[in-house]
Write a protein that holds these residues in place. Sequence first.
Motif, PDB file in Angstrom:
ATOM      1  N   THR A  51       4.650   1.689   1.918  1.00 47.77           N
ATOM      2  CA  THR A  51       5.820   2.399   1.409  1.00 47.77           C
ATOM      3  C   THR A  51       6.220   3.540   2.337  1.00 47.77           C
ATOM      4  O   THR A  51       7.389   3.881   2.436  1.00 47.77           O
ATOM      5  N   ARG A  52       5.236   4.138   3.003  1.00 49.74           N
ATOM      6  CA  ARG A  52       5.546   5.136   4.030  1.00 49.74           C
ATOM      7  C   ARG A  52       4.504   5.062   5.139  1.00 49.74           C
ATOM      8  O   ARG A  52       3.331   4.759   4.885  1.00 49.74           O
ATOM      9  N   THR A  53       4.940   5.356   6.373  1.00 47.39           N
ATOM     10  CA  THR A  53       4.053   5.286   7.531  1.00 47.39           C
ATOM     11  C   THR A  53       4.066   6.585   8.330  1.00 47.39           C
ATOM     12  O   THR A  53       3.431   6.679   9.363  1.00 47.39           O
ATOM     13  N   THR A  54       4.814   7.580   7.864  1.00 46.24           N
ATOM     14  CA  THR A  54       4.927   8.859   8.556  1.00 46.24           C
ATOM     15  C   THR A  54       4.639   9.994   7.584  1.00 46.24           C
ATOM     16  O   THR A  54       4.395   9.775   6.392  1.00 46.24           O
ATOM     17  N   ILE A  61       0.847  -1.181   0.000  1.00 47.90           N
ATOM     18  CA  ILE A  61       0.000   0.000   0.000  1.00 47.90           C
ATOM     19  C   ILE A  61       0.887   1.237   0.000  1.00 47.90           C
ATOM     20  O   ILE A  61       1.751   1.392   0.859  1.00 47.90           O
ATOM     21  N   ASP A  62       0.642   2.114  -0.956  1.00 44.38           N
ATOM     22  CA  ASP A  62       1.456   3.314  -1.143  1.00 44.38           C
ATOM     23  C   ASP A  62       0.614   4.557  -0.879  1.00 44.38           C
ATOM     24  O   ASP A  62      -0.318   4.844  -1.622  1.00 44.38           O
ATOM     25  N   ALA A  63       0.944   5.277   0.200  1.00 38.50           N
ATOM     26  CA  ALA A  63       0.304   6.565   0.465  1.00 38.50           C
ATOM     27  C   ALA A  63       1.016   7.625  -0.373  1.00 38.50           C
ATOM     28  O   ALA A  63       2.198   7.907  -0.169  1.00 38.50           O
ATOM     29  N   GLY A  64       0.323   8.198  -1.321  1.00 39.60           N
ATOM     30  CA  GLY A  64       0.945   9.126  -2.259  1.00 39.60           C
ATOM     31  C   GLY A  64       1.581  10.337  -1.599  1.00 39.60           C
ATOM     32  O   GLY A  64       1.131  10.828  -0.570  1.00 39.60           O
ATOM     33  N   HIS A  65       2.700  10.784  -2.197  1.00 40.54           N
ATOM     34  CA  HIS A  65       3.424  11.998  -1.789  1.00 40.54           C
ATOM     35  C   HIS A  65       4.044  11.818  -0.397  1.00 40.54           C
ATOM     36  O   HIS A  65       4.343  10.717   0.016  1.00 40.54           O
ATOM     37  N   GLY A  66       4.273  12.923   0.308  1.00 33.60           N
ATOM     38  CA  GLY A  66       4.927  12.863   1.617  1.00 33.60           C
ATOM     39  C   GLY A  66       6.064  13.846   1.732  1.00 33.60           C
ATOM     40  O   GLY A  66       6.696  14.229   0.735  1.00 33.60           O
TER      41      GLY A  66
END
Length: 237
Positions: A85-88, A42-47
């Motif tokens: 892919t990212r959690t923060t 699961i990929d949370a877009g941007h960041g």
Amino acid sequence: MKRWLALGVIMLMSVVVVAYETNASDRNFFLPDPLGGIKIVIDAGHGGEDGGASKENVIEKDITLAIAQHVERQLKRKGATVIMTRTTDGDVIAEHAASNSYSTMRERKKQDIFLRKDIVEKEQPDIFITIHANAIPETKWRGAQVFYHKDGHADGELLAKSIQQTIRTNLQNTDREALSIKQIYLLKKVGVPAALVETGFISNDEERALLVDKKYQEKMGDAIVEGIESYLLAKME
């Protein structure tokens, strides 16, 4: 003899009661996990500095992370192995390659996308989902829409259409259909069934208010999970 038999029955029932009370909250005690053995990235877009689309004080990266984290929780409850892919709040580089530095923001964003692809290639999941939110100058447009790449994995189309259908059915606020898109690098290159979920338009006042609402974020996440399940069931038929 009857007395010993009665005692034996009582002891057996006691063991059963203890086992039930210990495991009643664990559905795995009774039923197999519906998504057991399935791995999903699961990929949370941007960041980070790349906030994505924005309007007023609403930023895409915050919406995508909140929905992605709910999707993660629900998938894990169903037995899936989930890689984020990212959690923060930071980008993927900040989380997985913090020592790397780049001379321009443009270069960092490009390398961040490459790193997301590398994570998928390393993990070799059954499914890849990237979550985003849309924005355009025209404020009238609204509605969640799911995309796949026509030159990506052949099952991407079925995955995207399955998620689009559950979003339409569960949220009942869009008539959009899943579409093929050429511009999304990740959908083409990850090598597994992949879909991009545009959860709505930040540029639309009504939809922006929904996208920052926790309950709506959870409904969107639940629809994505249900769509993944529908896709997997269709593949089994």
